[in-house]
Write a protein that holds these residues in place. Sequence first.
Motif, PDB file in Angstrom:
ATOM      1  N   ALA A  48       0.822  -1.202   0.000  1.00 15.81           N
ATOM      2  CA  ALA A  48       0.000   0.000   0.000  1.00 15.81           C
ATOM      3  C   ALA A  48       0.863   1.262   0.000  1.00 15.81           C
ATOM      4  CB  ALA A  48      -0.934   0.001   1.207  1.00 15.81           C
ATOM      5  N   VAL A  49       1.959   1.243   0.759  1.00 13.75           N
ATOM      6  CA  VAL A  49       2.866   2.393   0.766  1.00 13.75           C
ATOM      7  C   VAL A  49       3.449   2.618  -0.627  1.00 13.75           C
ATOM      8  CG1 VAL A  49       5.068   3.274   1.619  1.00 13.75           C
ATOM      9  CG2 VAL A  49       3.432   2.281   3.214  1.00 13.75           C
ATOM     10  N   LEU A  50       3.923   1.549  -1.258  1.00 14.02           N
ATOM     11  CA  LEU A  50       4.533   1.692  -2.583  1.00 14.02           C
ATOM     12  C   LEU A  50       3.535   2.262  -3.588  1.00 14.02           C
ATOM     13  CD1 LEU A  50       6.531  -1.659  -2.952  1.00 14.02           C
ATOM     14  CD2 LEU A  50       7.337   0.532  -2.059  1.00 14.02           C
ATOM     15  N   THR A  51       2.314   1.752  -3.567  1.00 16.04           N
ATOM     16  CA  THR A  51       1.314   2.197  -4.531  1.00 16.04           C
ATOM     17  C   THR A  51       0.907   3.636  -4.270  1.00 16.04           C
ATOM     18  OG1 THR A  51       0.459  -0.033  -4.878  1.00 16.04           O
ATOM     19  CG2 THR A  51      -1.032   1.796  -5.371  1.00 16.04           C
ATOM     20  N   GLN A  52       0.561   3.946  -3.047  1.00 14.79           N
ATOM     21  CA  GLN A  52       0.052   5.285  -2.747  1.00 14.79           C
ATOM     22  C   GLN A  52       1.128   6.353  -2.882  1.00 14.79           C
ATOM     23  OE1 GLN A  52      -2.321   5.130   0.932  1.00 14.79           O
ATOM     24  NE2 GLN A  52      -2.899   3.033   0.385  1.00 14.79           N
ATOM     25  N   LEU A  53       2.369   5.996  -2.571  1.00 13.90           N
ATOM     26  CA  LEU A  53       3.453   6.955  -2.762  1.00 13.90           C
ATOM     27  C   LEU A  53       3.725   7.170  -4.249  1.00 13.90           C
ATOM     28  CD1 LEU A  53       5.476   8.787  -1.383  1.00 13.90           C
ATOM     29  CD2 LEU A  53       7.058   6.855  -1.221  1.00 13.90           C
ATOM     30  N   SER A  54       3.679   6.112  -5.050  1.00 19.15           N
ATOM     31  CA  SER A  54       3.852   6.262  -6.498  1.00 19.15           C
ATOM     32  C   SER A  54       2.779   7.167  -7.093  1.00 19.15           C
ATOM     33  CB  SER A  54       3.813   4.891  -7.189  1.00 19.15           C
ATOM     34  OG  SER A  54       4.935   4.118  -6.875  1.00 19.15           O
ATOM     35  N   VAL A  55       1.531   6.953  -6.691  1.00 16.12           N
ATOM     36  CA  VAL A  55       0.435   7.795  -7.187  1.00 16.12           C
ATOM     37  C   VAL A  55       0.710   9.258  -6.855  1.00 16.12           C
ATOM     38  CG1 VAL A  55      -2.017   8.348  -6.891  1.00 16.12           C
ATOM     39  CG2 VAL A  55      -1.293   5.963  -7.143  1.00 16.12           C
ATOM     40  N   TRP A  56       1.159   9.518  -5.643  1.00 18.81           N
ATOM     41  CA  TRP A  56       1.475  10.894  -5.233  1.00 18.81           C
ATOM     42  C   TRP A  56       2.597  11.477  -6.088  1.00 18.81           C
ATOM     43  CZ3 TRP A  56       5.737  13.416  -3.040  1.00 18.81           C
ATOM     44  CH2 TRP A  56       5.474  14.665  -2.462  1.00 18.81           C
ATOM     45  N   TRP A  57       3.631  10.688  -6.333  1.00 13.57           N
ATOM     46  CA  TRP A  57       4.753  11.187  -7.133  1.00 13.57           C
ATOM     47  C   TRP A  57       4.357  11.434  -8.584  1.00 13.57           C
ATOM     48  CZ3 TRP A  57       8.816  13.581  -5.653  1.00 13.57           C
ATOM     49  CH2 TRP A  57       9.469  13.278  -4.458  1.00 13.57           C
ATOM     50  N   PHE A  58       3.496  10.602  -9.158  1.00 13.48           N
ATOM     51  CA  PHE A  58       3.057  10.861 -10.527  1.00 13.48           C
ATOM     52  C   PHE A  58       2.459  12.263 -10.637  1.00 13.48           C
ATOM     53  CE2 PHE A  58       2.690   6.070 -11.172  1.00 13.48           C
ATOM     54  CZ  PHE A  58       3.729   6.008 -12.077  1.00 13.48           C
ATOM     55  N   GLU A  59       1.731  12.667  -9.616  1.00 10.91           N
ATOM     56  CA  GLU A  59       1.152  14.008  -9.624  1.00 10.91           C
ATOM     57  C   GLU A  59       2.231  15.083  -9.509  1.00 10.91           C
ATOM     58  OE1 GLU A  59      -1.551  13.979  -6.359  1.00 10.91           O
ATOM     59  OE2 GLU A  59      -2.981  12.619  -7.329  1.00 10.91           O
ATOM     60  N   GLN A  60       3.207  14.864  -8.662  1.00 11.52           N
ATOM     61  CA  GLN A  60       4.267  15.864  -8.446  1.00 11.52           C
ATOM     62  C   GLN A  60       5.161  16.033  -9.673  1.00 11.52           C
ATOM     63  OE1 GLN A  60       3.636  17.289  -5.466  1.00 11.52           O
ATOM     64  NE2 GLN A  60       2.142  15.613  -5.351  1.00 11.52           N
ATOM     65  N   LEU A  61       5.273  14.980 -10.467  1.00 18.09           N
ATOM     66  CA  LEU A  61       6.220  14.987 -11.588  1.00 18.09           C
ATOM     67  C   LEU A  61       5.573  15.275 -12.937  1.00 18.09           C
ATOM     68  CD1 LEU A  61       8.226  11.781 -10.586  1.00 18.09           C
ATOM     69  CD2 LEU A  61       8.883  14.162 -10.171  1.00 18.09           C
ATOM     70  N   ALA A  62       4.271  15.502 -12.947  1.00 17.53           N
ATOM     71  CA  ALA A  62       3.547  15.651 -14.218  1.00 17.53           C
ATOM     72  C   ALA A  62       4.096  16.788 -15.060  1.00 17.53           C
ATOM     73  CB  ALA A  62       2.061  15.854 -13.950  1.00 17.53           C
ATOM     74  N   ASP A  63       4.458  17.906 -14.436  1.00 18.20           N
ATOM     75  CA  ASP A  63       4.939  19.049 -15.225  1.00 18.20           C
ATOM     76  C   ASP A  63       6.333  18.796 -15.790  1.00 18.20           C
ATOM     77  OD1 ASP A  63       5.990  19.185 -12.603  1.00 18.20           O
ATOM     78  OD2 ASP A  63       6.336  21.339 -12.764  1.00 18.20           O
ATOM     79  N   VAL A  64       7.165  18.062 -15.058  1.00 15.82           N
ATOM     80  CA  VAL A  64       8.490  17.708 -15.580  1.00 15.82           C
ATOM     81  C   VAL A  64       8.332  16.807 -16.798  1.00 15.82           C
ATOM     82  CG1 VAL A  64      10.693  16.596 -15.072  1.00 15.82           C
ATOM     83  CG2 VAL A  64       9.530  17.926 -13.299  1.00 15.82           C
ATOM     84  N   LEU A  65       7.450  15.844 -16.701  1.00 16.14           N
ATOM     85  CA  LEU A  65       7.194  14.952 -17.835  1.00 16.14           C
ATOM     86  C   LEU A  65       6.691  15.740 -19.035  1.00 16.14           C
ATOM     87  CD1 LEU A  65       5.445  12.073 -15.861  1.00 16.14           C
ATOM     88  CD2 LEU A  65       7.674  11.921 -16.989  1.00 16.14           C
ATOM     89  N   ALA A  66       5.728  16.631 -18.808  1.00 11.03           N
ATOM     90  CA  ALA A  66       5.162  17.401 -19.919  1.00 11.03           C
ATOM     91  C   ALA A  66       6.217  18.261 -20.594  1.00 11.03           C
ATOM     92  CB  ALA A  66       4.014  18.263 -19.414  1.00 11.03           C
ATOM     93  N   ALA A  67       7.135  18.822 -19.800  1.00 15.24           N
ATOM     94  CA  ALA A  67       8.184  19.675 -20.360  1.00 15.24           C
ATOM     95  C   ALA A  67       9.117  18.898 -21.271  1.00 15.24           C
ATOM     96  CB  ALA A  67       8.979  20.326 -19.231  1.00 15.24           C
ATOM     97  N   HIS A  68       9.157  17.582 -21.105  1.00  9.63           N
ATOM     98  CA  HIS A  68      10.002  16.726 -21.947  1.00  9.63           C
ATOM     99  C   HIS A  68       9.172  15.926 -22.956  1.00  9.63           C
ATOM    100  CE1 HIS A  68      12.872  17.679 -18.759  1.00  9.63           C
ATOM    101  NE2 HIS A  68      13.827  17.267 -19.565  1.00  9.63           N
ATOM    102  N   GLY A  69       7.932  16.325 -23.147  1.00  8.09           N
ATOM    103  CA  GLY A  69       7.084  15.639 -24.113  1.00  8.09           C
ATOM    104  C   GLY A  69       6.713  14.233 -23.708  1.00  8.09           C
ATOM    105  N   ALA A  70       6.679  13.971 -22.400  1.00  5.54           N
ATOM    106  CA  ALA A  70       6.395  12.638 -21.884  1.00  5.54           C
ATOM    107  C   ALA A  70       5.157  12.668 -20.997  1.00  5.54           C
ATOM    108  CB  ALA A  70       7.596  12.107 -21.102  1.00  5.54           C
TER     109      ALA A  70
END
Length: 286
Positions: A48-70
Motif C-alpha cells: 500500500a505504501v509503494l502504490t500510494q506513494l507512487s500515485v502521489w509522485w506521478f502528480e508531483q512529476l507531471a509538469d516535468v514529464l510534460a516539459a520533456h514531451g512525456a
Amino acid sequence: MTIDLPLVARGKVREVYDAGQDRLLLLASDRISAYDHVLPTPIPDKGAVLTQLSVWWFEQLADVLAAHGATHHLISAVDVPAEAVGRGMLVRRLGMAPVECVARGYLSGSGTVEYRRSGAIVDVELPAGLEEGSRLPEPVFTPSTKAEVGEHDEAISYARTVELVGPERAEQLRELTLALYRRGHEIAAGAGIVLADTKFEFGVDADGLVLADEVLTPDSSRFWPAATWAPGAVQPSYDKQFVRDWLTSSGWDRQSPPPELPADVVAATRDRYVAAYEALTGTTFG
C-alpha cells in the motif's frame, strides 16, 4: 488475495493483470526482496505504501514529464477491483524500454564499490576523494539491464544503452531521468530527506516516453534523513537497506534460501516505509 483477471506476470513484489482495453492492473504485494531473492517474510502495508506513494509522485512529476514531451502510465488508483483498493493501479499497457534508468546524486552501495575500484561508475568518471555518502558534483545517469526474477541487474555503459535503444532514445532517457531525479531531490529535501539515488522505468507509446512502474519509493530509491547525513559511512535510511544490513549480519550466504525476518526487523522496516511516505506527502498513512 485473489483478483478475477488474467495474470500477465508476477515479479518480485508485483503481480500484473490484464484489465482489458490495453490496460493493466499493477498490484503491489507486501513481499520484500533483497540481493535478488524474495524473502519469506512480508512487510505489513508495504504494498500500500509503494502504490500510494507512487500515485502521489506521478502528480508531483507531471509538469516535468510534460516539459520533456512525456507522460505517465497511471489511469486510476480508484477504479480498480475492490480487492486491489489501496495497493492497485490501473495503468496503460506499454512496450517497455529494455533498460533500468538509474540516477545517482550521491555515492552509495554498488556505486561506491565500483568507484573504489576504478574511480568511475561504469563509464561515468568521478572526481577523486569521494567516500561513501558523498554528494556528487552533479547527478549522473548510470543505466542497468532489466533482470528476470532471481537474476541480477548489471550496470551498463551509455554506449551499450545506445546500442539497445538508439542514440535519440538514449539521450531522451538520460535527460528525463536526470530531470525527474532533480525534481524528486528538491521535493524530498523540503521534507528533510536526501534522495541519494533512484531508478525509473519507461515505456513507449505512439507519442513518446511514458514513466511507468513505481516511482520514487523506498523500494526503488535510497532515502536518507537529511539531519543525520554525513559522508564517510553507510547512512541511516528509510528504505530496505535496513533489511539488507540485517541479512548481512545474520551470516546468510546470499545463495541458499533466505532466512525469515525477526518480528522486530519486520516492524522496524514497516516503520521506515511509513515514515518516508508521511514525511514526503505530509499526510498520515492509513
